[in-house]
Design an enzyme around this catalytic site. Structure first.
Site, PDB file in Angstrom:
ATOM      1  N   THR A 232      39.160  34.861  32.385  1.00  0.00           N
ATOM      2  CA  THR A 232      40.528  34.601  32.780  1.00  0.00           C
ATOM      3  C   THR A 232      40.996  33.328  32.095  1.00  0.00           C
ATOM      4  O   THR A 232      40.211  32.401  31.935  1.00  0.00           O
ATOM      5  CB  THR A 232      40.613  34.384  34.314  1.00  0.00           C
ATOM      6  OG1 THR A 232      40.089  35.528  34.985  1.00  0.00           O
ATOM      7  CG2 THR A 232      42.038  34.147  34.769  1.00  0.00           C
ATOM      8  N   ARG A 260      40.117  48.334  40.462  1.00  0.00           N
ATOM      9  CA  ARG A 260      39.484  47.059  40.811  1.00  0.00           C
ATOM     10  C   ARG A 260      40.413  45.893  40.522  1.00  0.00           C
ATOM     11  O   ARG A 260      41.033  45.818  39.479  1.00  0.00           O
ATOM     12  CB  ARG A 260      38.186  46.894  40.025  1.00  0.00           C
ATOM     13  CG  ARG A 260      37.476  45.550  40.245  1.00  0.00           C
ATOM     14  CD  ARG A 260      37.791  44.547  39.168  1.00  0.00           C
ATOM     15  NE  ARG A 260      36.959  43.342  39.257  1.00  0.00           N
ATOM     16  CZ  ARG A 260      37.158  42.240  38.534  1.00  0.00           C
ATOM     17  NH1 ARG A 260      38.150  42.200  37.659  1.00  0.00           N
ATOM     18  NH2 ARG A 260      36.364  41.196  38.672  1.00  0.00           N
ATOM     19  N   VAL A 261      40.512  44.983  41.469  1.00  0.00           N
ATOM     20  CA  VAL A 261      41.247  43.740  41.289  1.00  0.00           C
ATOM     21  C   VAL A 261      40.290  42.594  41.554  1.00  0.00           C
ATOM     22  O   VAL A 261      39.656  42.544  42.609  1.00  0.00           O
ATOM     23  CB  VAL A 261      42.458  43.648  42.242  1.00  0.00           C
ATOM     24  CG1 VAL A 261      43.137  42.281  42.113  1.00  0.00           C
ATOM     25  CG2 VAL A 261      43.451  44.765  41.949  1.00  0.00           C
ATOM     26  N   GLY A 262      40.161  41.705  40.604  1.00  0.00           N
ATOM     27  CA  GLY A 262      39.296  40.545  40.773  1.00  0.00           C
ATOM     28  C   GLY A 262      40.047  39.368  41.344  1.00  0.00           C
ATOM     29  O   GLY A 262      41.045  39.513  42.051  1.00  0.00           O
ATOM     30  N   ASP A 263      39.592  38.174  40.997  1.00  0.00           N
ATOM     31  CA  ASP A 263      40.176  36.982  41.596  1.00  0.00           C
ATOM     32  C   ASP A 263      41.421  36.497  40.859  1.00  0.00           C
ATOM     33  O   ASP A 263      42.130  35.623  41.343  1.00  0.00           O
ATOM     34  CB  ASP A 263      39.149  35.860  41.663  1.00  0.00           C
ATOM     35  CG  ASP A 263      38.733  35.350  40.286  1.00  0.00           C
ATOM     36  OD1 ASP A 263      38.805  36.137  39.315  1.00  0.00           O
ATOM     37  OD2 ASP A 263      38.315  34.193  40.186  1.00  0.00           O
ATOM     38  N   THR A 283      37.051  30.473  36.564  1.00  0.00           N
ATOM     39  CA  THR A 283      36.763  31.621  35.716  1.00  0.00           C
ATOM     40  C   THR A 283      35.346  32.084  35.999  1.00  0.00           C
ATOM     41  O   THR A 283      34.525  31.300  36.493  1.00  0.00           O
ATOM     42  CB  THR A 283      36.923  31.261  34.220  1.00  0.00           C
ATOM     43  OG1 THR A 283      36.733  32.436  33.426  1.00  0.00           O
ATOM     44  CG2 THR A 283      35.930  30.208  33.787  1.00  0.00           C
ATOM     45  N   GLY A 284      35.061  33.347  35.721  1.00  0.00           N
ATOM     46  CA  GLY A 284      33.707  33.845  35.951  1.00  0.00           C
ATOM     47  C   GLY A 284      33.699  35.164  36.688  1.00  0.00           C
ATOM     48  O   GLY A 284      34.603  35.981  36.541  1.00  0.00           O
ATOM     49  N   ASP A 285      32.678  35.356  37.506  1.00  0.00           N
ATOM     50  CA  ASP A 285      32.503  36.594  38.256  1.00  0.00           C
ATOM     51  C   ASP A 285      33.466  36.595  39.442  1.00  0.00           C
ATOM     52  O   ASP A 285      33.142  36.163  40.542  1.00  0.00           O
ATOM     53  CB  ASP A 285      31.054  36.725  38.733  1.00  0.00           C
ATOM     54  CG  ASP A 285      30.780  38.061  39.393  1.00  0.00           C
ATOM     55  OD1 ASP A 285      31.742  38.817  39.642  1.00  0.00           O
ATOM     56  OD2 ASP A 285      29.607  38.361  39.660  1.00  0.00           O
TER      57      ASP A 285
END
Length: 372
Positions: A232, A260-263, A283-285
């Site tokens: 991101t 799917r929606v991430g952060d 940023t990341g998982d």
């Protein structure tokens, strides 16, 4: 003092710039703004935001300008159109913008057919009373508000990547506890034999497999996260008035499950800002990090008196204690322009431009075990 170029530090990088008021009877430390900070060496995005804010743009508008530049450049293939295909080969977009003065947030998630994700997020904050729009309805809103489209967000590169992934039996992926465990589906639930006694109803269509035989598929999602497939842009800006805003943009995790929606579009997870305290970007998982709202944690820790350095390390440590294999990073910025970062599972870089610098400077943060 500021030194142009690449900055290296063993864990955290903190930038302190002391400016003294001309003609003042006593030396006073002035606030360090305007200032732009972003995840990763996205220098062109930071320059674009800096040029906007230096020309008098608000923090929100500068954030939108910077993130839009990254979308246009398709930074690392993980921002904007043309990257990160999902299981069906489609690229979708997530974005968020937050005004640290008013606490207004606008966001879009899983948006199709519209390239300008961060601009769509700003439109949500400006022309609705809601915070987040998703899917085709987010696309319809963005188009109705004048953004160009509809357009295909896939690219030859993203489709080629998806084709190769299909040829590799759709590995790696984000499925777990499913049959087939090493194939392309269609997927159906699987039951581990050791869990059979807990099944009271609805198990007729589930396949029972030997305990441990799907361990690889359970852990798949943690083994293929990197800057180039799971990233991101998260940006924070302090404008000339000292107002703070943050924004994010991403096309999500490569080969994600459709929907799917991430952060990225979640305020408090990918980014957060409060005029009274400062800002944070991450940023990341995202699937793991959004369970901890690390940027909300960072800002609240600074509110309680922590330095940006300590707040960053503390937020990462909270996640690491529960998920020692996670990959992620944060940067923290207080209202005076002091910044720092922390990471786990990879080496993290973030970019900064302020009035004391000749150009964008990149800071490097290395992971290190820290116990609080």
């Amino acid at each position: 003092m500021a030194i142009s170029g690449l900055h290296l530090c063993p864990l955290l990088c903190v930038s302190l710039v002391f400016l003294f008021s001309a003609g003042s009877a006593s030396s006073e430390v002035e606030r360090l703004y305007p200032l732009v900070i972003s995840t990763w060496p996205f220098k062109e995005a930071v320059r674009a935001a800096w040029n906007a804010v230096e020309s008098g743009a608000t923090a929100v508008d500068a954030v939108v300008e910077g993130c839009s530049t990254c979308e246009d450049l398709r930074c690392d293939g993980t921002v904007g159109p043309g990257g990160s295909p999902d299981e069906k080969g489609e690229t979708t977009l997530d974005a968020m913008v937050m005004n640290g003065v008013t606490m207004e947030v606008g966001a879009v998630a899983s948006m199709r057919f519209v390239k300008g994700a961060i601009k769509a997020a700003k439109l949500v904050s400006e022309y609705t009373k809601v915070t987040l729009l998703v899917g085709d309805k987010a696309s319809a809103f963005a188009l109705s508000m004048g953004l160009p489209g509809p357009t295909n967000l896939s690219s030859p590169e993203s489709l080629e990547k998806w084709t190769k992934w299909k040829q590799n039996n759709c590995q790696p992926n984000f499925r777990k506890n499913v049959i087939p465990s090493n194939g392309c589906g269609p997927y159906r639930p699987a039951m581990i034999a050791s869990d059979l006694q807990s099944c009271h109803y609805g198990c007729d269509n589930r396949e029972i497999i030997a305990s441990g035989s799907i361990v690889a598929s359970v852990n798949t999602g943690l083994k293929h996260i990197s800057r180039h497939n799971h990233d991101t842009i998260s940006m924070a800006v302090i404008d000339k008035l000292g107002h703070i805003a943050v924004g994010t943009s991403t096309n999500g995790a490569t080969f994600k499950i459709p929907g799917r929606v991430g952060d990225g579009p979640i305020a408090g997870s990918s980014a957060y800002a409060d005029q009274e305290v400062g800002a944070c970007g991450s940023t990341g998982d995202g699937d793991v990090m959004m369970r901890f709202l690390p940027c909300y944690q960072v800002v609240e820790s600074m509110r309680q008196g922590m330095t940006p350095e300590d707040a960053s390390v503390d937020a990462i440590s909270r996640i690491k204690r529960k998920y020692p294999d996670f990959v992620g990073a944060v940067f923290a910025l207080n209202a005076q322009g002091i910044h720092a970062g922390a990471c786990h599972g990879w080496t993290f870089q973030y970019s900064v431009r302020s009035s004391g610098m000749d150009d964008v400077e990149v800071y490097t943060v290395y992971p290190k075990d820290v116990k609080f």
